[in-house]
Structures are given as structure tokens and as C-alpha cells.
Design a protein around this motif. Sequence first.
Motif, mmCIF file in Angstrom:
data_model
loop_
_atom_site.group_PDB
_atom_site.id
_atom_site.type_symbol
_atom_site.label_atom_id
_atom_site.label_comp_id
_atom_site.label_asym_id
_atom_site.label_seq_id
_atom_site.Cartn_x
_atom_site.Cartn_y
_atom_site.Cartn_z
ATOM 1 N N ASN A 240 -28.562 106.466 75.965
ATOM 2 C CA ASN A 240 -28.907 107.479 74.967
ATOM 3 C C ASN A 240 -28.425 107.089 73.574
ATOM 4 O OD1 ASN A 240 -30.050 109.164 76.940
ATOM 5 N ND2 ASN A 240 -28.029 109.992 77.475
ATOM 6 N N ARG A 241 -27.413 106.221 73.505
ATOM 7 C CA ARG A 241 -26.889 105.795 72.198
ATOM 8 C C ARG A 241 -27.693 104.642 71.613
ATOM 9 N NH1 ARG A 241 -21.935 106.726 74.991
ATOM 10 N NH2 ARG A 241 -21.651 104.495 75.374
ATOM 11 N N ALA A 242 -28.466 103.954 72.423
ATOM 12 C CA ALA A 242 -29.239 102.804 71.944
ATOM 13 C C ALA A 242 -30.501 103.284 71.220
ATOM 14 C CB ALA A 242 -29.617 101.903 73.112
ATOM 15 N N ILE A 243 -30.876 102.544 70.186
ATOM 16 C CA ILE A 243 -32.096 102.856 69.431
ATOM 17 C C ILE A 243 -33.257 102.092 70.072
ATOM 18 C CG2 ILE A 243 -33.258 102.692 67.202
ATOM 19 C CD1 ILE A 243 -30.497 102.837 65.889
ATOM 20 N N PRO A 244 -34.322 102.780 70.458
ATOM 21 C CA PRO A 244 -35.392 102.094 71.190
ATOM 22 C C PRO A 244 -36.270 101.222 70.289
ATOM 23 C CG PRO A 244 -35.990 104.378 70.843
ATOM 24 C CD PRO A 244 -34.575 104.234 70.348
ATOM 25 N N ALA A 245 -36.786 100.170 70.894
ATOM 26 C CA ALA A 245 -37.848 99.374 70.269
ATOM 27 C C ALA A 245 -39.169 99.999 70.678
ATOM 28 C CB ALA A 245 -37.764 97.924 70.740
ATOM 29 N N THR A 246 -39.995 100.364 69.707
ATOM 30 C CA THR A 246 -41.223 101.116 69.980
ATOM 31 C C THR A 246 -42.402 100.490 69.235
ATOM 32 O OG1 THR A 246 -40.747 102.624 68.155
ATOM 33 C CG2 THR A 246 -39.923 103.248 70.333
ATOM 34 N N ASP A 247 -43.475 101.243 69.181
ATOM 35 C CA ASP A 247 -44.675 100.884 68.416
ATOM 36 C C ASP A 247 -45.259 99.540 68.866
ATOM 37 O OD1 ASP A 247 -44.406 103.215 66.896
ATOM 38 O OD2 ASP A 247 -43.053 102.228 65.494
ATOM 39 N N PHE A 248 -45.521 99.434 70.158
ATOM 40 C CA PHE A 248 -46.191 98.266 70.690
ATOM 41 C C PHE A 248 -47.623 98.200 70.150
ATOM 42 C CE2 PHE A 248 -42.564 98.079 73.173
ATOM 43 C CZ PHE A 248 -42.606 97.129 74.177
ATOM 44 N N ASP B 125 -47.746 85.491 89.762
ATOM 45 C CA ASP B 125 -48.028 85.755 88.348
ATOM 46 C C ASP B 125 -49.355 86.469 88.112
ATOM 47 O OD1 ASP B 125 -49.719 83.737 89.019
ATOM 48 O OD2 ASP B 125 -49.239 82.433 87.333
ATOM 49 N N ASN B 126 -50.013 86.948 89.171
ATOM 50 C CA ASN B 126 -51.281 87.636 88.943
ATOM 51 C C ASN B 126 -51.467 88.777 89.938
ATOM 52 O OD1 ASN B 126 -53.716 88.056 87.597
ATOM 53 N ND2 ASN B 126 -54.861 86.770 89.031
ATOM 54 N N LEU B 127 -50.424 89.550 90.130
ATOM 55 C CA LEU B 127 -50.518 90.681 91.046
ATOM 56 C C LEU B 127 -51.346 91.793 90.411
ATOM 57 C CD1 LEU B 127 -46.865 90.991 92.419
ATOM 58 C CD2 LEU B 127 -48.839 89.911 93.510
ATOM 59 N N ASN B 128 -51.969 92.582 91.259
ATOM 60 C CA ASN B 128 -52.702 93.753 90.791
ATOM 61 C C ASN B 128 -51.702 94.902 90.630
ATOM 62 O OD1 ASN B 128 -55.297 94.889 90.100
ATOM 63 N ND2 ASN B 128 -55.068 96.166 91.925
ATOM 64 N N ALA B 129 -50.821 94.730 89.637
ATOM 65 C CA ALA B 129 -49.725 95.683 89.427
ATOM 66 C C ALA B 129 -49.323 95.678 87.956
ATOM 67 C CB ALA B 129 -48.518 95.318 90.309
ATOM 68 N N ASP B 130 -48.844 96.810 87.482
ATOM 69 C CA ASP B 130 -48.295 96.893 86.124
ATOM 70 C C ASP B 130 -47.012 96.075 86.043
ATOM 71 O OD1 ASP B 130 -50.290 98.803 86.149
ATOM 72 O OD2 ASP B 130 -49.166 100.238 84.934
ATOM 73 N N PHE B 131 -46.721 95.569 84.854
ATOM 74 C CA PHE B 131 -45.449 94.851 84.700
ATOM 75 C C PHE B 131 -44.864 95.068 83.320
ATOM 76 C CE2 PHE B 131 -48.357 91.292 83.361
ATOM 77 C CZ PHE B 131 -47.808 91.025 82.111
ATOM 78 N N PHE B 132 -43.554 94.775 83.237
ATOM 79 C CA PHE B 132 -42.818 94.740 81.969
ATOM 80 C C PHE B 132 -42.108 93.404 81.899
ATOM 81 C CE2 PHE B 132 -38.651 95.238 79.883
ATOM 82 C CZ PHE B 132 -39.081 95.504 78.591
ATOM 83 N N GLY B 133 -42.227 92.727 80.750
ATOM 84 C CA GLY B 133 -41.639 91.399 80.627
ATOM 85 C C GLY B 133 -40.873 91.212 79.335
ATOM 86 N N ASN C 298 -39.234 89.146 72.459
ATOM 87 C CA ASN C 298 -40.421 89.987 72.489
ATOM 88 C C ASN C 298 -40.509 90.671 73.849
ATOM 89 O OD1 ASN C 298 -42.656 91.222 71.383
ATOM 90 N ND2 ASN C 298 -43.742 89.313 70.938
ATOM 91 N N PHE C 299 -41.200 91.791 73.872
ATOM 92 C CA PHE C 299 -41.383 92.559 75.105
ATOM 93 C C PHE C 299 -42.878 92.700 75.365
ATOM 94 C CE2 PHE C 299 -37.581 94.306 72.911
ATOM 95 C CZ PHE C 299 -36.611 93.799 73.780
ATOM 96 N N TRP C 300 -43.233 92.599 76.642
ATOM 97 C CA TRP C 300 -44.635 92.660 77.052
ATOM 98 C C TRP C 300 -44.827 93.793 78.055
ATOM 99 C CZ3 TRP C 300 -48.264 88.636 75.698
ATOM 100 C CH2 TRP C 300 -47.718 87.599 74.938
ATOM 101 N N ARG C 301 -45.971 94.438 77.966
ATOM 102 C CA ARG C 301 -46.295 95.470 78.952
ATOM 103 C C ARG C 301 -47.756 95.320 79.375
ATOM 104 N NH1 ARG C 301 -46.407 102.154 78.589
ATOM 105 N NH2 ARG C 301 -47.074 102.443 80.763
ATOM 106 N N SER C 302 -47.964 95.374 80.695
ATOM 107 C CA SER C 302 -49.315 95.328 81.238
ATOM 108 C C SER C 302 -49.633 96.653 81.927
ATOM 109 C CB SER C 302 -49.458 94.190 82.247
ATOM 110 O OG SER C 302 -50.661 94.302 82.978
ATOM 111 N N SER D 148 -49.947 94.567 76.056
ATOM 112 C CA SER D 148 -49.446 94.857 74.717
ATOM 113 C C SER D 148 -48.063 94.243 74.532
ATOM 114 C CB SER D 148 -49.401 96.372 74.467
ATOM 115 O OG SER D 148 -48.623 97.026 75.457
ATOM 116 N N THR D 149 -47.678 94.077 73.273
ATOM 117 C CA THR D 149 -46.383 93.478 72.944
ATOM 118 C C THR D 149 -45.687 94.316 71.878
ATOM 119 O OG1 THR D 149 -47.330 92.052 71.221
ATOM 120 C CG2 THR D 149 -47.217 91.157 73.465
ATOM 121 N N TRP D 150 -44.372 94.186 71.859
ATOM 122 C CA TRP D 150 -43.588 94.905 70.842
ATOM 123 C C TRP D 150 -43.832 94.277 69.474
ATOM 124 C CZ3 TRP D 150 -38.706 92.738 68.882
ATOM 125 C CH2 TRP D 150 -38.102 93.571 67.923
#
Length: 807
Positions: free
Chosen positions: A50-58, A108-116, A192-196, A204-206
Motif C-alpha cells: 500500500n505504501r508503494a506507488i504503482p506503475a500505470t498507464d500501459f 512460451d505460447n500458452l493459451n493463457a494471460d501472462f504478466f512479464g 519494462n512490464f508486459w501484459r497479455s 501491452s507494455t508499461w
Amino acid sequence: MRIESLSTPIILFLLLFPAVLFAQTKKSAEAFLTNEPVFIDGNLEEDSWNRAIPATDFLQFEPYNGKTPSQETEVFILYNDQGIYIGAKLYDNEPDSILTQLGSRDDDNLNADFFGISVSPYQDGLNKWIFLVYANNVQYDAKGTNNGDDENWNAAWESATSITEQGWFAEIFIPYSMLRFPRKDAQTWDINFWRSIRRHRELSTWNFIDNNIEGDIVQSGVLTGIKNISPPLRLSLSPYVSGYLEKQPGTDISTYLNYGADLKYGINESFTLDMTLIPDFGQVESDDEIYNLTPFEVQYDEKRQFFTEGTELFDKGDVFYTRRIGTTPGGFYHVEDHLGQGERVIANPSEAPVINATKISGRTSKGTGLGVFNAMTARTEATIEDSLGNTRTVTTQPFTNYNMIVADQNILANSRVGIFNTNVFKGRNEQMANLTGADWEFKNASNSYSFLGNFKVSNKINPEKENESGISYYLETSKRSGTFRYDAGTWSQDDKYDPNDMGILNNNNENGYYASLYHLVLNPKGIILNSRAMLASTYVHRQNDKKFQWWDVKLMYHSTFKNHLSAGAMIVFLPVGNNDFYEPRTEGFFFHSPFAHESSFWLSPDYRKPFVVDVRLTYFDMPSRDNNMYKVSLEPRYRISDKAFLTTEITARQENNQMGYVANSGSEVFFGSRDLTTYETEVSFKYIFNANSGLKLKARHYLIYGLYDSFYNLEIKDGTLSPSEYTGDHDFSFNAFTIDLSYNWYFAPASSLSIVWKNAVYSNGNGDTTSYFSNLKNTLEAEATNSLSVKVLYYIDYVKVRSLFRK
């Protein structure tokens, strides 16, 4: 080598290499120190989050590059004296639609969401570490460069995920011992952060990644806030023990026990020593063996983990082919030449045993990369027995030492230069091979233009004959961004250049020139998501006498549509045919082939569907010789459930009236006209119990048979064929059938239990059975090689052990 031969490409480079500045603004994220325990449970419930400031706006990377994503993402970063914590809240207004197909570690190609996460502590624009977790907590990690990712690199890190009404959460802990970073009070890393979101095929990326620019490392954001940490002592030991039951054709069941260890030691914050002691490669997946009709050796993929993990510094093209290490001894096929009257060969090992192998590699904070690779194989001997039962040995390969040294320096924004040397030593009385080279890759600041190349000199030092030296070089300039792109280059090897003691090169004595023009559609337009068109041409002649070898022209188009169906086609022309100086396998001869063309078409549906079939069709035609080839490849893919996945690859190939070498006699070379039929079927099945354990089956059947209908004399003057009175029975068939069944359980970070069953049958025939099912039946009834093994490997980390004792 004349200086004039290099002048044109260099002048071209100087004209086409503008100094474009990279103006993209980098986002900044801050890591916050935490002194309270953080439990990796996927819930992010500790107060520290809760004290950390989030990285947003991907922003979207695809399909709509630069647009706002369909869902919001927040990423929080904490650290302590042990490592870095990353928490991600991946909001989703349809949490029931989050895709969660299970898979093996590093799929590396699963039919699943990921965060990297991609992180580059040295900010060199060239190297990164990748840590990725799927929504089902399957882990993927890799070391990346601008030329690709090394998925064989495995780290010991922790992760947990949870799916909630808000979406899904990911919690990750990366120990400092898994990273390399400079020793200074305040750290500044590229990150950098990645989201699928898989159901939308949205990535998308940060920090925004412009797909108009090649390479994502230079487009990372910045991480600050990590202070007063020191690179820890990176020391780990992974001992293993394995047991085998093996049955070879015509022998009794044999059993044996292996033990050894892998050692990793961080020499300092930049360099790591990797060593494997008494390695065991018995569980490595079987090679996809084929019947070789060419004059060149078959190049198989390296599957032994030590030789694939962390070798990016040593990847210098044709000079580093690790399948040379522990391969078939040089004298394996000549043992019968040593037989006397009444003698026979009773043992002839097909592989030289690897004693140990060591790598030292790393890069300093100033961008200096250094690498040392060394491997040793024991002397290999065949055993010969006479009629009285007395035995003697013949050395098929002496003790051999393989060595490579690399020095590499990052310069400018994201460029590099390097030098390297390879050496193979087999003893004072044997030939020593030495190769020295330099390579470079210059890019402008925006990564939009590049100039790369290498220069190599090979030396064969012979104790009983004259030494041989050869030279090779390669140059390329390219435009790497924009709608229109190009590359153009040249390469050369003289007739003495030979890297094959530690590298691989099919043939030398060659000069080549090539150019390619590309048109890319990078963002959706109409019904198209993206597309790529190419026009390319290559011209090759011999280096020493300038004799023409071949010239081709290629046209290619590939497109992905908005329904995620991908389709493409390519056509290749040989407008004036080609001259083959190697197929005759006799000095002074070449084989001329006239005009020919090859066309191919491929289709790949949307992999989100549970059942799809990839299709590839190929047609080759040499009209004046009535030589044609048809090839059909089908790949059905069936996702039975999130835990079970079945794929089948079926290939059928028919070539009629192919001309090829069959024999020579004195000054005559004979060719034959043959019809070749090839079938290859591969079935792969995975059943994943959970994120840490799964079962994998791979079964492959390969069949080829060739039937000859006429023979010809090869004319030495012009490479044409004339009717011959030669007769011989050269019809053949070859079957290969292999099964690899494995169960793997990662019971702790980087620790595993694996059980493997391997079955292999290889058979040769004279082509009398052309029925596919008759060949398969005969192959299955033949004696097989069987191996059942169990291996336990346990990862011991010094930092963890020390902290346990302190507690």
C-alpha cells in the motif's frame, strides 16, 4: 584478400547510416524499501504494497500499437536486502474469461494471460533478463538480447497468482543472486512490464514499445529507488543422482548409476562461473534423425542444457557448434581398417564421454563482456577380439580439449565490438585447430539503422604436414525501422577456411551477395492486423576461380487478419539454374541444373480455438528435366482441456526424377534418376498436473525410400548428364521410430525429479517395401533400444543456506 572487395559495402554503410537521435521519453518507476516479511501468495495483502506507488498507464504493443489497453494494470515494486518484489494487479471486468491453459515451465505460447518483467541493470541496450508468469502460475524465464531470447536459462525465483473478482494478481520475488548488477550505492536499472490478455490477443507494455523500431531493450523505462544493496555471493550447487535400466538389441539388460553436480559461482558482481562435473545427458530428448542424401553432415539441434544455457556471448555463427563435444569419435567408422585375420570388433563407443565443461561469462558496468568456455572429453577406444578371445584396443579419438575465449565491448548507445578465439587440442601428435576472429554491430541511437559483420582466420597446425590458414568475412547494412526496410550484405570464405573442429560450415570457397527489401503493415488496416512483404535476391560464386554457383530471386507475402488467421506465400526462382560443385563428390566436377522454381503456401488459424490445423503446401518444378516435388504438411492442434494438449505433425513429400550422385570409378562420376518418397509423423501429448509437474510424450516415425530408374555419366566439361551403361542396385529405404516419455516435477525452485523412458528403432532396407504401413509394422517388430531412467537434482543456494543457519 584485396582491400577493394570491402570498399563498396563500407561506402554504402557510411552513406546510409544517419545519426538519428532517440527522442522517446522513458517512464520512471520507484522501488520502495520494505522491512516486513512479504509472503509470495498472490494476494498482495501486506501493508508494504500500500505504501508503494504503482506503475500505470500501459499502452498497447499489439494489435493497436500505442492505443489504450482494454483493461487497467498496476505494478508495485518493493525491495529488501535479499531481492526485489514485484506485485501486479491485472484488472479485468470479465474475470471468468481469463484464459489459464497449463503448460510446462518455459512454455512460451500458452493459451493463457501472462504478466512479464524485462530488466537490464547495466542499461546497455543489448541485454535483459526476462521473468514471466502466466495467470495459472506457470513460470517462464530467459536471458534476452536484440537477436532473440535464450529460453534455456533457468533461474530460481518465486511467484504466485490468484484470480479474483477484480481480475488476477501476480506476486513475484527475484533474489539478487539471479541478477547481475553494478556495485554502487544507488541503482538505476532499465525495466519494462508486459501484459497479455489472451482472449483479445492484446499485448501491452508499461513503457511504450514502438513497433516501428526494431528491438525492445532500448525502449525500456527506468527503475530507481534501490539503494545500499550489494551484489550477494552468487554460489549454488546442484548435485544430481540418476539411475538407468537399458536394453540394447542383442544384449542383456544393463543397469548403472550416475552422480555429479552443476556448480555456479559469482566471481564478482559481473562474472559467473558455470561448471558441470561428470555430466549426465542420458535423458536428453532423441534427435529427429533423417536419411542424409547430401554431401554435407546433418546439423542437429543442441538439447543438452549446459551447452544451451547462458551461451549468448559465445554465439558467433559457424565457429561454436557444441554438438562437436561428446560426439562420434573421429575414428569411429575406421575401426575395421585395423582388423587382422580372425579379428572382430566387440565394442566401439559411438560418443566420446564428456569429463567436464566450464563457462565463465559476464559483463562489467562499463559494458565489457568476457567469456571463457572449456570442455574435455576422455580418450575413446574400440575393443577388438581375436579368434582365441584375446582383446586389444584401438584409439578412435584421443583426449580432446575444446576451448573458446570471447571479449566483447558495448560502445555508443547500443552497439558492440568483439574478438574471439576457438582452439581444439588433441595432443602433440594430432592436428590442432585454432580460429581467431572479430565481429561488430553498430546501430544508431534509435536502433533504426545497423552495420554488422565479422572477420575470421582459421588455422590447422599439423605435426607432419604443412599448416593451413583460411579467411572468412561477412558484412551487412540494414534499415530496421519504418514501413519500408532493407538489408544488403556480402560474405566470403576462401578454400582453406575451415571452422569445423569446433564449429560447423558445409562448404567454403564461396562469395555471396544478397539484398532484401521489405514492406510492413504494422498496425491494423481494413481486415488486416499486420503484414510483411519481401523481395530478395542472392548471388553466389566460387571464391578462388569466380565460377558461378547460383542466383535466386524470392517473393514472399505474409499477413495476419483481424480474425487472427495467418496466411502467406513464397515463390523462389533460379532463373539460370545452378552449378553444384559438391554433389559430384569428386574434385574437378560440377553438376549443372537448369531453370527451376519453388512455390509454397501456408495457413495458420487462431490458436485460441480448441482445435485448429496448420497447413503448408510446397511445389518444386524443373521443367526441362521433368523433376518435380510435392510436399504437404498438416499440423492438427487440439487443446483437450487446460491441462491436456495434443499436437500432430504429418508431412508427406514426393519428388520425381531427382538427380543425385551414386558412385564414381576412376575418372567417371555416375548419377542416378530417382523417385523419393518421404513420410514423417510426429505426435506430441502433454498432460500438466499443475504449474510444477507434468507428463510429456513425443513419438516420431520417419520413413524415406528411393527407387532408381536410370543412370548417367556426369560430363566434366559442362556438368551435364549423358546416358550411362552403369548398373547398380542403389534402391534404399530407411525407418526411424522414437518415443520419448517423460515426467517432470519441480518440487522446489530449480530442483526437479524426472523419470524418462526412451525407445528407438532404426532400420535400413533396399526399398522393396514401399507401403507406409508395412514399413511401420516392420519397424515396430524390429529390436529396439530401450532406456528407463530416474534423475533427482536438488538446487542448493549458499545465501539461503546461510540465512537458515543464522535463524
